[in-house]
Design a protein around this motif. Structure first.
Motif, mmCIF file in Angstrom:
data_model
loop_
_atom_site.group_PDB
_atom_site.id
_atom_site.type_symbol
_atom_site.label_atom_id
_atom_site.label_comp_id
_atom_site.label_asym_id
_atom_site.label_seq_id
_atom_site.Cartn_x
_atom_site.Cartn_y
_atom_site.Cartn_z
ATOM 1 N N TYR A 168 -5.280 8.636 -14.510
ATOM 2 C CA TYR A 168 -5.955 8.599 -15.813
ATOM 3 C C TYR A 168 -6.224 7.195 -16.347
ATOM 4 N N ILE A 169 -5.258 6.278 -16.255
ATOM 5 C CA ILE A 169 -5.447 4.954 -16.852
ATOM 6 C C ILE A 169 -5.548 3.844 -15.811
ATOM 7 N N GLY A 170 -5.592 4.204 -14.549
ATOM 8 C CA GLY A 170 -5.670 3.218 -13.478
ATOM 9 C C GLY A 170 -6.876 2.310 -13.585
ATOM 10 N N ARG A 171 -7.973 2.837 -14.057
ATOM 11 C CA ARG A 171 -9.183 2.007 -14.154
ATOM 12 C C ARG A 171 -9.027 0.871 -15.156
ATOM 13 N N TYR A 172 -8.008 0.957 -16.007
ATOM 14 C CA TYR A 172 -7.755 -0.096 -16.997
ATOM 15 C C TYR A 172 -6.716 -1.113 -16.511
ATOM 16 N N GLY A 173 -6.377 -1.064 -15.224
ATOM 17 C CA GLY A 173 -5.448 -2.040 -14.665
ATOM 18 C C GLY A 173 -3.999 -1.590 -14.588
ATOM 19 N N TRP A 174 -3.748 -0.295 -14.732
ATOM 20 C CA TRP A 174 -2.380 0.234 -14.658
ATOM 21 C C TRP A 174 -2.089 0.730 -13.250
ATOM 22 N N ASN A 175 -0.903 0.385 -12.746
ATOM 23 C CA ASN A 175 -0.442 0.834 -11.431
ATOM 24 C C ASN A 175 0.852 1.613 -11.566
ATOM 25 N N SER A 176 1.076 2.489 -10.600
ATOM 26 C CA SER A 176 2.345 3.189 -10.456
ATOM 27 C C SER A 176 3.083 2.534 -9.289
ATOM 28 N N PRO A 206 0.793 -1.245 0.000
ATOM 29 C CA PRO A 206 0.000 0.000 0.000
ATOM 30 C C PRO A 206 0.821 1.288 0.000
ATOM 31 N N ASP A 207 2.053 1.243 0.512
ATOM 32 C CA ASP A 207 2.881 2.450 0.552
ATOM 33 C C ASP A 207 3.667 2.679 -0.732
ATOM 34 N N ASP A 208 3.737 1.662 -1.587
ATOM 35 C CA ASP A 208 4.590 1.756 -2.772
ATOM 36 C C ASP A 208 3.883 1.524 -4.106
ATOM 37 N N VAL A 209 2.620 1.138 -4.077
ATOM 38 C CA VAL A 209 1.872 0.889 -5.317
ATOM 39 C C VAL A 209 0.535 1.615 -5.234
ATOM 40 N N SER A 210 0.190 2.307 -6.319
ATOM 41 C CA SER A 210 -1.105 2.994 -6.384
ATOM 42 C C SER A 210 -1.629 2.932 -7.812
ATOM 43 N N ALA A 211 -2.907 3.183 -7.949
ATOM 44 C CA ALA A 211 -3.510 3.218 -9.277
ATOM 45 C C ALA A 211 -2.891 4.373 -10.064
ATOM 46 N N SER A 212 -2.557 4.124 -11.316
ATOM 47 C CA SER A 212 -1.990 5.169 -12.167
ATOM 48 C C SER A 212 -3.049 6.229 -12.466
#
Length: 111
Positions: A68-76, A60-66
């Motif tokens: 604009y495109i997070g809803r399509y399965g992209w993470n930061s 939870p501290d190092d990964v988040s939804a990207s």
């Protein structure tokens, strides 16, 4: 591990900068990794948000939804954080494979 070097070692991968200062790795004409300023990497981590959220729950501290495109399965994914290098390589591999699978057969790299 240098994520850009790892990404560019993939068959058919190439570096682009579609927006000033934002480096990406592409295969064919599609992005499979957003490398930005080098502090995080954006990767396709699931077919949809629910699948991608599994990684968010683990880190939870190092990964988040990207954005604009997070809803399509992209993470930061924050580089140098809790996500181990071997898992990061697996995530890059999975993002690359997911993007290649969506390319028309004529645009897929010859492996």
């Amino acid at each position: 591990m240098d994520p850009l070097t790892y990404c560019l070692a993939k068959p058919g991968a190439w570096q682009d900068e579609p927006w000033e200062g934002d480096v990406v790795a592409k295969v064919g004409d599609k992005i499979f990794a957003f490398l930005g300023a080098g502090t995080a990497i954006g990767l396709k981590c699931g077919r949809d948000r629910a699948e991608a959220d599994e990684l968010v729950y683990v880190y939870p501290d190092d990964v988040s939804a990207s954005a604009y495109i997070g809803r399509y399965g992209w993470n930061s994914i924050r580089l140098g954080g809790a996500v181990p290098d071997d898992e990061l390589r697996e995530l890059i591999d999975a993002s690359y494979d997911a993007v290649v699978a969506k390319l028309p057969k004529t645009k897929r790299p010859k492996a």
